[in-house]
Each structure stands twice: as C-alpha cells, then as structure tokens.
Write an enzyme that holds these catalytic residues in place. Structure first.
Site, PDB file in Angstrom:
ATOM      1  N   GLY A 676      51.746   4.842 -34.763  1.00  0.00           N
ATOM      2  CA  GLY A 676      52.805   5.328 -35.647  1.00  0.00           C
ATOM      3  C   GLY A 676      53.025   6.810 -35.470  1.00  0.00           C
ATOM      4  O   GLY A 676      52.234   7.511 -34.838  1.00  0.00           O
ATOM      5  N   SER A 677      54.146   7.268 -36.019  1.00  0.00           N
ATOM      6  CA  SER A 677      54.474   8.683 -35.920  1.00  0.00           C
ATOM      7  C   SER A 677      55.339   9.077 -37.087  1.00  0.00           C
ATOM      8  O   SER A 677      56.155   8.296 -37.571  1.00  0.00           O
ATOM      9  CB  SER A 677      55.202   8.944 -34.599  1.00  0.00           C
ATOM     10  N   GLY A 678      55.142  10.317 -37.563  1.00  0.00           N
ATOM     11  CA  GLY A 678      55.928  10.833 -38.672  1.00  0.00           C
ATOM     12  C   GLY A 678      56.460  12.204 -38.348  1.00  0.00           C
ATOM     13  O   GLY A 678      56.348  12.692 -37.214  1.00  0.00           O
ATOM     14  N   SER A 679      57.040  12.840 -39.343  1.00  0.00           N
ATOM     15  CA  SER A 679      57.655  14.142 -39.122  1.00  0.00           C
ATOM     16  C   SER A 679      56.638  15.195 -38.718  1.00  0.00           C
ATOM     17  O   SER A 679      56.945  16.120 -37.981  1.00  0.00           O
ATOM     18  CB  SER A 679      58.377  14.602 -40.395  1.00  0.00           C
ATOM     19  N   VAL A 683      49.853   8.865 -35.538  1.00  0.00           N
ATOM     20  CA  VAL A 683      48.809   8.040 -36.126  1.00  0.00           C
ATOM     21  C   VAL A 683      48.199   7.149 -35.053  1.00  0.00           C
ATOM     22  O   VAL A 683      48.917   6.515 -34.276  1.00  0.00           O
ATOM     23  CB  VAL A 683      49.365   7.176 -37.272  1.00  0.00           C
ATOM     24  N   LYS A 698      45.522  10.058 -38.681  1.00  0.00           N
ATOM     25  CA  LYS A 698      46.751  10.833 -38.566  1.00  0.00           C
ATOM     26  C   LYS A 698      46.397  12.241 -38.094  1.00  0.00           C
ATOM     27  O   LYS A 698      45.671  12.970 -38.764  1.00  0.00           O
ATOM     28  CB  LYS A 698      47.472  10.906 -39.913  1.00  0.00           C
ATOM     29  N   ASP A 804      60.145   9.026 -50.259  1.00  0.00           N
ATOM     30  CA  ASP A 804      60.561   8.338 -49.021  1.00  0.00           C
ATOM     31  C   ASP A 804      60.109   6.890 -49.044  1.00  0.00           C
ATOM     32  O   ASP A 804      59.482   6.401 -48.116  1.00  0.00           O
ATOM     33  CB  ASP A 804      59.988   9.061 -47.792  1.00  0.00           C
TER      34      ASP A 804
END
Length: 996
Positions: A676-679, A683, A698, A804
């Site tokens: 996964g990836s976020g701003s 992850v 993360k 969010d």
C-alpha cells in the site's frame, strides 16, 4: 312522591357527609405525609441522577443535598406541596437511561428531556404518573416499544418521541388518551398500520408519523380530527389513496404525505376544502391527473412540492394568486406537451413575488423560454428547467433575476449565443448549460461569477478562446467545458485556479500549445481531463504538487518527452491515460509502485525498453501498451520479445534502525512486500522473526513536505485510542539510517482480507471476482465502521475527525471484522482542537478523497465530526449500490445521493448491488416464508421482502448522513443505534423464519 324526594335528599346528604369526613381524616393525616412523600421524590431524583453516564455541562452537580431538591437545576416543585411537578432537562447533552423509579414522582405534570442522548427503553412505570400532561423525549436514542402503560396517563396532552429508535406497533392501549393534542412519533422504526382509533382524539391538532415503516392505507377515521393543523406522514410505505374526509379538515396548514406509495388524483377542490394550507408535500408518490387549479384558493400556501409523480397537463395559471408562494417543486412528472406555449404560465407566476424556488425539471415542457421570465420574483434563488424540450435562446431579461444562486438549463435544445447579462447574476453558485446547442464564445462577463462553485458547459458548440476572466472565479470547485469547439491556448489564469477540487474537464476541443506550469496550483484537484485536444510540449514538473489527483487523462494530444518522474509523487492516481501522444524513453518503474492505480493506458507512443512486471503491469487487463514497437520483456501474457540483459549497478539503500527487525521482516523493504501507499509513505508486509507475527510496516517518506508533522500527529492520536474497529498500532520507530538520514515508521496489525474497496469493486479476474460480500456482511461492516466513528467522536479524551473515510481505508481481518485504518491514500486521524475559537480548516493532508468530501470542506468550511458523517453516508450508499460516488453515471448534477433519493422506496431493488444476493450453494439461500423478489432473473439470486425493508432503512440513513447541510445530518450516536436496530431486525426476522 314527597317521601321519595326526601329519601333521595337524605341519601345525598349522607353521601356528601361521608366525603366530608374522609376529607377531614385525610387532612388530619396530611401532617405526616409530606415528609415521606418528599423523601420519595428526592430518592427518585437521585436514582435518575445515578443513571446519567455523560454530563459534559455538569448539570447533575447541582443535584446534591446542600440545597433542597426543588432548587435542583431542571426541577420545579409545587409551591405548597413541595412535590416535583416538572422535570425539564432539554438540550443539556446528557446521556443515560430513565430508571423505573420515575414512576414515584406521582405529582409530575411535565417531562421534557428532548435533544439529549438518553437511551434504553422508556420504563412502563411512566404509566403511574396519572397527572402527566406533557411528555417530550424528542431527539434521543430511546429503543424498545412505546409503553402500553402510557394509557393510564389519561391527562396526557403532548406525547413527543420523534427522532428515537422505537420499534413495534403503536399500542392499542393508547386509544384511552382522549385529551391528546400533540402526537409526535416521527423518525423511529415503528411498523404496522396506522390505528384508526387516532381519529377519536378530538382535541388533536398535530399528528406526526413520518419516517417510520407504516404500511397499509391511511385510515379514513383520521378525517374526524376536525381541529388538526399539522398532518405529517411522509417517508413510510403507505399505499392506496388519501381518504376524502381528510381533505375536508379545513384547519390543516401543514400537509405532508411525500415519499410513500400513494396513488390516485388530487381532488379538484382541494384548495377550497383546505383553505388554510401553507405547506403541501406530496412528492415521490404515484399521483396522476392534473394539478388542481383550486390550490389558488389556499391563499396562504407557501411551499408546494408535487415532484416525482405522474402528473399531467401544465401549471395552472391561477396559481399566480398565491402571492406568498415561496417554493414550487414540480419536477419529475409528465407536465407539458412538448409544444410551443407550454411555458406561458411563467408570465402569470410573476405575481408570486415571494417565490425563491421554481423546479420544472424532468418534464415535457416545450417551446421557448418566454421573455416574461424577466418578470419573475427578484427573490428567486433556484431555477430548474433541466431535462425538458425547451428550444431557442436565453432571454436577455434573465439578467433581472439578480438573486439567482442556481440556474439549471441542461439537457434541452437551447441554442444561440449566451447573453452578456448572465454576468449580472453575481450570486450564482451553480450554472448548468450542458447538453444543449449553444454556440459562440463564453462571455467575458462570466468573470463576474466570483461565487460560482459549479460550472458545466459541456456538449455544446461553444467556440473561440477560453476567456481569461474565468480566472476570477476563485471559488470554483468544478469546471466542465468539454466537447465544444474551443481554440487557442489554455489560460494560465484558469488552469491555475487553486480552488478547483472536484474536476477540471477541457477534453474534446481544439486547444493548442503547452500545458502551463500553473497546473501545479491544482493541489486539491481530483480529476483532470485535457484529452483529445492539440496540446504539445512536455508535461511540466509542477504537476507533482497535485497530490490529490486521482484521474489524469492526457490522451489524444501531441505531448512529447519522457513520462516525467515527477508523477511518482502522485500516490493517489487511480487512472492514467497518456495514449496517442509522442512520449518517448523507458516506461518508469514507479508506475508499478502506484498501488492505487487501476488503469494505465500508454499505447501509441514511442516508448522503448523493458516493461516493468510489478504492480499494475502484472495484470494485462489493467494496462494498454499497444503501438509502442520498441518495448520488450514484461509478464508472459504480453508476448513481448525478451530484453537484452545488462548487469545494472544496484543503488538500493537499506535503512538501519533501532528496529533492525523491520529490515529483516520486510526483506529490506523490497517491492515484493509493498502492499500500500499513502500521501506520506509506503506500507510493507512483514513477518517478525521473534514470534512469526505478520505485521504491516508504514515507512514515512520524509522527503514529502508535511510527512514528519503527520508522523507526530499520527503518533499522538494513535497512542491514546484503542477500539476493536480501529486498526491496532503495535509500535513506532524514529531513528537514523546508515547515511545519517531520519527514519520514521509505524507498525500495525496486518489485515489478511485487505480493504473493503477490494471487495466492493473487485478486479476483472477470476481471483478477485470470487470476492463477494453478502448482505449481512455489508451490514456488519457498516455497523463496525459506525462504532469506530462513535469512539473517535465521543469517547476519546479529545474528539478525533478521520477526514478520509472511504472503502480503501477500511480493512478487514480474518473474521471480516472492519477496522478503520490509515493505509489509504490520504488518511490521517485529525485531532480536533479543544479551543473553539481556533479555525479547523482543511490542509492538504486532511482534504480527503473526491466523492466523500463534505461540501462545506470544499468551500473552506471547518473540519467537524459531521464531515465524517457525510463520508459515512456516501460510504453506506456505495456499499449497498456497488457504485463509487465518482462512477461515470454520476455526472451533470446527478450524484449518488440524488440517484438514491430518486429511487426510494418504490424502486430500491433497481439500484442495489445484486452480487450481495448471489449464492453458489442452495443451502445458503434464506428459508423465508415471505415474498421473494428475483433480481436479474437469476435463480441463485433471492431477496426477501425483509431484506428489502432493511435496504430501504440503510439507504435512508445514508441519505440523512450525506445531506448538504451539516446541521441536518444524523449525529454519530444516532447512526450507531439506527444501524444496530436494522441489523437486529434483520437477524431476528431471519431467525424467526428459519426451520426448527
């Protein structure tokens, strides 16, 4: 005769003498009664106090023995008896239950607990309060049934339990309440038929039964309520016609039967029989026939809503006599004939000088817009003509409507050039001109639209340059000028409008030149479509600052150069189309690391070299690379030639930590472990060597502005919260790597079933298509998420706003229990300030995701728990409809909220996701004795009527939560109770129908 008379007088004398003796005896005993009685009242009040679980205003602090209980806050006693007569604790933010001992306050005449958070059942002991005249429990969370023992409170005049969670039928015992004047049972979960005996309440002036689950017909006996003024039955499942006697209750001023299944025609003399009518709502039913002209006789009529029926004919001219008319909703009918003169009635409506809303959309009105539109009320704010058969030009006189905030003219046959006078409408916030035949340039006067937030002009014949003056519209959230004939370059003043957050669509025009560097100002934008123009040059590196971008369409242009590395910063990208350009060089490997990417089209360019095999490139159904003849390698399904291998120098940097086990657990943060990836980071899946536990790690990208601050804020929030439905944080790491750089990471519990998004919107392959969420699974997940929000909003030391909430941020464990987490694209747990004077405005990290963002955030509104409720409402609709809120079907003013509203309740099964009822094993099909509805004619798809009722209730909650106005949204604690009630009802009915 005299003997008989004397005997009768003696009998009376003896009788009254006996009464006198008893009274004297009672008076002699009364000297000792008050102390005992007073103590009974005091103990009952203390018992009430002990049941209070939340008291933020410290109301109960005054309830102590330092002062007499008659002086306690909210308590009023009789002047001589010193017995409690009134208990008034309205709007005190109290939470708790009502003890049975309230029945000991036998002198109570008035109980007012409205606008609090009381829960549990209303005790049957309330029936002991024989003097009770007023019982108001409005807007709490009471459950259970309406107490049948209330029938003993024969003095009751007001019974209000609106906005609670009551279930069952209205008890027949209540028929004894003959003095009742106000009966409010709205917004509960009551079922059954409306009792005919309510018609015996001759003193009743207000009857509210709306938003329940009442079925059957409206009893004609209600026509006996000759003093009724307030009649509200909307939002049920009532069928049949409205009994004629009800139309004869001349005192009614508020009449609402909207959102039912009623049919028939409105009586032609309704305005004569209901002369005091002020508000009449009958929309979203099945009424047919014409609009009664007699409505003009109801001279006090202010709000008239007849939309969503099958009414025919036209708007009666004599409605012009209603000078106090404020709103007229008549959309979604069969009005008009598609001919000239259909809109002549507009000239008569000019007499309605108070008119603010006029909705004529989704009808068959033809002809041209008459010049008399200029004479409509200058108070007019909302004017809807969308989806009709109107032709011709827009009259110049429309410029007189200076208070217009919304003008909807889409989907007609309007043409010609736009008049400059439109620019006089400086209060316009929404303007819909799409799907017509307009031509010519955009008037420069559009630069006056400084309040505009939504501007849609797509699918017309506009031409010329895009005016620079549009850059003055600095509140614009949505701009669509696609499918026209615009030429010239893109003005930097327009492409640089930083307010744009929903969508910017300039596709299918003839625009030329380079993409201005000012595109980097679009830091909040989710959707950018510049496809099918004649743009050229390289993609500016400033695009990397558009961190909220999810959809990027640049196909069908002449862009050149390499696909810019700067795009790797846009972790939220879900769809990229760069096809049919002149891009050259290698395919960047970072594209395979964009975990949110669902579709990538880079076909018909001049790309070369090896095709990556990670991420999206591993699934050929999600990528298109045709027309690039110099590519090689990739996964076997691409059938590309093998690349010539070289020995590349590895430049991978391994990080060191006090937490060295993270390196080992994730194989050095290898791409194969990326999940996964976020701003602010990526992850990875890891396995701890010590105990073999699987975790999610993360790693913060500290090069990204704001990442360090987000790490600190996230740690501060996560360290103080623990809840079954929140993602569990195991540890945090803040250290220095071998090169002396800062290293920060968070370790979370691993969720083996991935995200809710993967289940709701599975990929098009066998592996993912097997993922289907059953109805009860979706219901359980919705309840889990509601519990998580309730904890964040009400049970943390400082309330936390998630900001969010969306399917990709809801993770599922091995038991399919939902956990709200931070693995999504822009997720961050925001800690609300205790300082009410501090403005909680949005920052980039808290902006949220398109489709789920509450409207007030887009206009700079303050962050609040009601913003999360909006996102939850949209999430509910998405979960049970199976469509994302940004699905292609939701355009031109149609949202998932409006779509759902238009179909409830009659056509609810037309919009639900059928996959939740799809079963492979016949043993999984519920053994229901109720009516079975077959979806898509598939014998494996079975839906009972009880499921249908639950779905309607779920959708009603979703609509309530996602209302545009925050003040109208359902509070978090009410959401939890409502969703629990729906699930309990479903499970109980399922158990009841299962064979023994």
């Amino acid at each position: 005769m005299m003997h008989s008379s004397l005997s009768h007088e003696w009998v009376l004398l003896i009788f009254f003498h006996g009464i006198l003796l008893m009274c004297m005896s009672s008076c002699l005993k009364s000297a000792t009664v008050p102390a005992i009685a007073n103590e009974t009242d005091r103990l009952a009040l203390l018992d009430f106090k002990n049941r209070i679980t939340q008291d933020p205003l410290q109301i109960m602090s005054s309830w102590n023995d330092s002062i007499h209980f008659c002086n306690w806050l909210g308590v009023t006693c009789g002047p001589s008896s010193k017995r409690v007569m009134v208990l008034n604790l309205t709007t005190k933010k109290l939470s708790g239950s009502i003890p049975p001992s309230i029945g000991n306050l036998t002198y109570l005449t008035r109980i007012d607990l409205r606008n609090n958070s009381f829960y549990g059942e209303i005790p049957q002991e309330v029936g002991r309060l024989l003097r009770l005249q007023y019982l108001n429990l409005w807007s709490n969370s009471f459950g259970g049934k309406v107490p049948a023992n209330l029938s003993y409170c024969t003095q009751l005049r007001v019974l209000a339990v609106t906005y609670n969670n009551l279930i069952g039928q209205i008890p027949n015992h209540l028929s004894t309440l003959s003095k009742l004047e106000f009966l409010g049972l709205d917004v509960n979960n009551l079922i059954g038929h409306i009792p005919a005996w309510i018609g015996n309440f001759s003193s009743l002036y207000a009857l509210g039964l709306s938003r329940n689950n009442f079925q059957g017909s409206i009893p004609s006996e209600l026509g006996r309520l000759t003093g009724l003024k307030y009649f509200q039955l909307y939002g049920n499942y009532l069928s049949g016609t409205i009994p004629p006697p009800i139309y004869n209750i001349s005192s009614i001023y508020y009449f609402s039967v909207a959102q039912n299944r009623l049919h028939g025609s409105l009586p032609p003399d309704i305005g004569l029989t209901l002369p005091n009518l002020q508000i009449f709502y009958c929309g979203l039913n099945n009424f047919t026939g014409p609009i009664p002209a007699s409505l003009s006789n109801a001279s006090q009529l202010q709000d008239l809503s007849i939309s969503g029926n099958g009414l025919i004919g036209t708007i009666p001219h004599n409605l012009a006599r209603l000078q106090g008319l404020v709103t007229l909703y008549s959309g979604g009918n069969r009005l008009g004939y598609g001919k000239d003169g259909d809109l002549n009635f507009l000239s008569f409506l000019a007499n309605c000088t108070s008119l603010k809303t006029l909705d004529l959309s989704y009808n068959y009105f033809g002809g041209v817009l008459p010049n008399s539109i200029a004479n409509l009320s200058t108070q007019l704010q909302y004017l809807y003509f969308a989806v009709n058969m109107i032709r011709g030009d827009i009259p110049i006189g429309i410029g007189n409507l200076v208070n217009l905030e919304l003008l909807g003219l889409s989907d007609n046959y309007l043409g010609g050039t736009l008049p400059d006078v439109l620019g006089k409408l400086q209060k316009l916030k929404e303007l819909y001109l799409n799907d017509n035949k307009f031509s010519g340039p955009i008037p420069s006067s559009f630069g006056n639209f400084t309040a505009m937030i939504m501007l849609s002009m797509a699918k017309n014949r506009f031409e010329g340059n895009i005016p620079l003056s549009l850059g003055n519209c600095q509140n614009l959230l949505y701009l669509n000028i696609s499918s026209n004939n615009f030429t010239g370059t893109i003005p930097k003043q327009v492409i640089g409008l930083s307010s744009l957050s929903i969508s910017l669509d300039m596709s299918h025009n003839f625009l030329i030149g380079a993409l201005p560097f000012e595109v980097g100002n679009l830091i909040h934008l989710s959707w950018l479509d510049l496809s099918n123009n004649r743009l050229s040059g390289e993609i500016p590196t400033t695009l990397e600052t558009c961190l909220s971008l999810e959809h990027l369409y640049l196909e069908g242009n002449s862009f050149q150069g390499a696909i810019p590395q700067s795009l790797k910063m846009l972790r939220g990208l879900e769809q990229i189309d760069l096809s049919q350009n002149n891009f050259s060089g290698n395919i960047p490997k970072f594209l395979g690391k964009l975990v949110s990417l669902r579709h990538l089209n880079i076909s018909y360019n001049d790309l070369e070299g090896e095709v990556p095999s990670e991420g999206i490139f591993a699934n050929t159904s999600e990528i298109s690379i045709f027309g690039n003849n110099k590519l090689c390698g990739g996964v076997q399904e691409l059938h590309l030639p093998t690349c010539t291998r070289k020995n590349p120098h590895s430049s991978k940097k391994f990080l060191a930590c006090t937490q060295n086990k993270l390196l080992k657990s994730t194989n050095g943060f290898s791409e194969n472990h990326l999940i996964g990836s976020g701003s602010f980071g990526s992850v990875y899946k890891g396995v701890l060597s010590k105990n073999g536990a699987i975790v999610a790690v993360k790693v913060l990208n500290l090069q990204q502005k704001g990442a360090s601050k987000s790490f600190i804020n996230e740690c501060n929030a996560l360290r103080s919260i623990r809840h079954r439905n929140l993602l569990k944080v195991i540890s945090a790491c803040s250290s220095i790597d071998r090169e002396g750089n800062d290293f920060k990471s968070l370790i979370f519990e691993f969720m083996c079933n991935g995200s809710l998004d993967q289940w709701l919107h599975p990929k098009n392959d066998v592996q993912h298509q097997s993922k289907r969420l059953r109805f009860i699974q979706r219901l359980n997940i919705a309840v889990d998420v509601a519990y998580a929000l309730e904890y964040l909003h009400h049970h943390c030391e400082t309330p936390i706003v998630h900001c969010d909430l969306k399917p990709s941020n809801i993770l599922l464990d091995e038991d399919m229990v939902a956990h709200v987490g931070d693995f999504g694209l822009a997720n961050f747990l925001f800690e609300a300030s205790n300082n009410p004077s501090k403005s909680q405005t949005l920052s980039i990290g808290l902006k949220g995701s398109i489709g789920y963002i509450p409207p007030e955030y887009g206009m700079g509104g303050q962050v609040s728990t009601l913003g999360d409720i909006y996102s939850y409402g949209i999430l509910l609709l998405e979960m049970f409809i199976g469509k994302r809120p940004i699905d292609e079907m939701f355009k031109d003013g149609l949202s998932i909220h409006k779509f759902t509203t238009m179909t409830l309740p009659e056509h609810v099964m037309n919009i639900v996701d059928p996959s939740m009822f799809f079963v492979e094993d016949e043993e999984d099909i519920y053994d229901d004795i109720e009516e079975i509805t077959i979806i898509e004619e598939d014998p494996r798809v079975n839906v009972s009527s009880r499921i249908k009722e639950c779905l309607i209730s779920v959708f009603q909650i979703g609509l309530s939560c996602s209302k545009a106005s925050p003040d109208e949204r359902m509070p978090t604690n009410v959401v939890v109770n409502e969703m629990n009630a729906i699930r309990d009802t479903f499970l109980k009915s399922k158990k009841k129908n299962e064979p023994e």
